[in-house]
Design an enzyme around this catalytic site. Structure first.
Site, PDB file in Angstrom:
ATOM      1  N   ASN A  88       0.854  -1.186   0.000  1.00 40.36           N
ATOM      2  CA  ASN A  88       0.000   0.000   0.000  1.00 40.36           C
ATOM      3  C   ASN A  88       0.889   1.236   0.000  1.00 40.36           C
ATOM      4  O   ASN A  88       1.894   1.288   0.728  1.00 40.36           O
ATOM      5  CB  ASN A  88      -0.908  -0.011   1.229  1.00 40.36           C
ATOM      6  CG  ASN A  88      -1.866  -1.179   1.229  1.00 40.36           C
ATOM      7  OD1 ASN A  88      -2.306  -1.630   0.175  1.00 40.36           O
ATOM      8  ND2 ASN A  88      -2.179  -1.705   2.411  1.00 40.36           N
ATOM      9  N   HIS A 101       6.680  -1.593   3.278  1.00 38.09           N
ATOM     10  CA  HIS A 101       6.444  -2.984   3.678  1.00 38.09           C
ATOM     11  C   HIS A 101       5.644  -3.692   2.606  1.00 38.09           C
ATOM     12  O   HIS A 101       4.801  -3.096   1.939  1.00 38.09           O
ATOM     13  CB  HIS A 101       5.738  -3.086   5.034  1.00 38.09           C
ATOM     14  CG  HIS A 101       4.513  -2.236   5.163  1.00 38.09           C
ATOM     15  ND1 HIS A 101       4.571  -0.874   5.373  1.00 38.09           N
ATOM     16  CD2 HIS A 101       3.189  -2.546   5.125  1.00 38.09           C
ATOM     17  CE1 HIS A 101       3.345  -0.386   5.444  1.00 38.09           C
ATOM     18  NE2 HIS A 101       2.484  -1.381   5.292  1.00 38.09           N
TER      19      HIS A 101
HETATM   20  P1  AMP Z   1      -0.508  -0.518   5.838  1.00 36.39           P
HETATM   21  O1  AMP Z   1      -1.894  -0.110   6.242  1.00 36.39           O
HETATM   22  O2  AMP Z   1      -0.379  -1.095   4.472  1.00 36.39           O
HETATM   23  O3  AMP Z   1       0.478   0.618   6.083  1.00 36.39           O
HETATM   24  O4  AMP Z   1      -0.115  -1.718   6.792  1.00 36.39           O
HETATM   25  C1  AMP Z   1       0.382  -1.545   8.081  1.00 36.39           C
HETATM   26  C2  AMP Z   1       0.184  -2.850   8.812  1.00 36.39           C
HETATM   27  O5  AMP Z   1       1.017  -2.845   9.925  1.00 36.39           O
HETATM   28  C3  AMP Z   1      -1.230  -3.102   9.290  1.00 36.39           C
HETATM   29  O6  AMP Z   1      -1.726  -4.303   8.713  1.00 36.39           O
HETATM   30  C4  AMP Z   1      -1.076  -3.214  10.819  1.00 36.39           C
HETATM   31  O7  AMP Z   1      -1.920  -4.196  11.376  1.00 36.39           O
HETATM   32  C5  AMP Z   1       0.387  -3.588  10.936  1.00 36.39           C
HETATM   33  N1  AMP Z   1       1.066  -3.209  12.171  1.00 36.39           N
HETATM   34  C6  AMP Z   1       1.100  -1.981  12.748  1.00 36.39           C
HETATM   35  N2  AMP Z   1       1.891  -2.002  13.834  1.00 36.39           N
HETATM   36  C7  AMP Z   1       2.362  -3.279  13.940  1.00 36.39           C
HETATM   37  C8  AMP Z   1       3.234  -3.938  14.861  1.00 36.39           C
HETATM   38  N3  AMP Z   1       3.790  -3.299  15.904  1.00 36.39           N
HETATM   39  N4  AMP Z   1       3.506  -5.256  14.668  1.00 36.39           N
HETATM   40  C9  AMP Z   1       2.956  -5.918  13.630  1.00 36.39           C
HETATM   41  N5  AMP Z   1       2.136  -5.343  12.718  1.00 36.39           N
HETATM   42  C10 AMP Z   1       1.831  -4.037  12.887  1.00 36.39           C
END
Ligand code: AMP
Length: 115
Positions: A88, A101
């Site tokens: 994203n 990511h």
């Molecule tokens: P996006 O919305 O594509 O930026 O994805 C960010 C992702 O990071 C989401 O699916 C969240 O659930 C995940 N996320 C946020 N903080 C953490 C964390 N500390 N450990 C694991 N996943 C996380």
């Protein structure tokens, strides 16, 4: 970057459920999984998003990250049925954490088009 949660996961200063890592990338399970397998693959180096990966190192960084993500999917048993890799980007892309990511999603049939 000091206030970046994924930089803190990469340097070990906050915990994560890490499934694979090397000198350049870390894979860990998403806190709020959207599929039976939901892993995030990040570069250890801070890059805000795929559109910020520029310059002479961008090809290597992005290529290595996708190869690493594909290897993680293999190791998690996703090759036979397949999986989805998503990155994203920006507000319309639904990005909420501004450290590049790749989502590795698998273990169920994915819908298309995505929401
Ligand atoms: P996006 O919305 O594509 O930026 O994805 C960010 C992702 O990071 C989401 O699916 C969240 O659930 C995940 N996320 C946020 N903080 C953490 C964390 N500390 N450990 C694991 N996943 C996380």
């Amino acid at each position: 970057m000091s206030d970046c949660v994924f930089c803190k996961i990469a340097d070990g200063s906050i915990p994560a459920d890490i499934v694979a890592q090397n000198d350049h990338a870390v894979a860990f399970r998403d806190l709020d999984p959207k599929a039976p397998v939901h892993v995030l693959v990040i570069p250890t180096q801070h890059v805000a998003s795929v559109r910020d990966a520029s310059g002479p190192d961008a090809d290597r960084l992005l290529g290595a990250l996708f190869q690493f993500a594909a290897g993680v999917a293999t190791d998690l048993g996703l090759d036979e049925r397949g999986y989805r890799l998503v990155t994203n980007t920006g507000p319309d892309g639904g990005q909420s954490v501004f450290h590049l990511h790749i989502h590795v999603l698998g273990g169920r049939l994915m819908a298309w088009p995505p929401g």
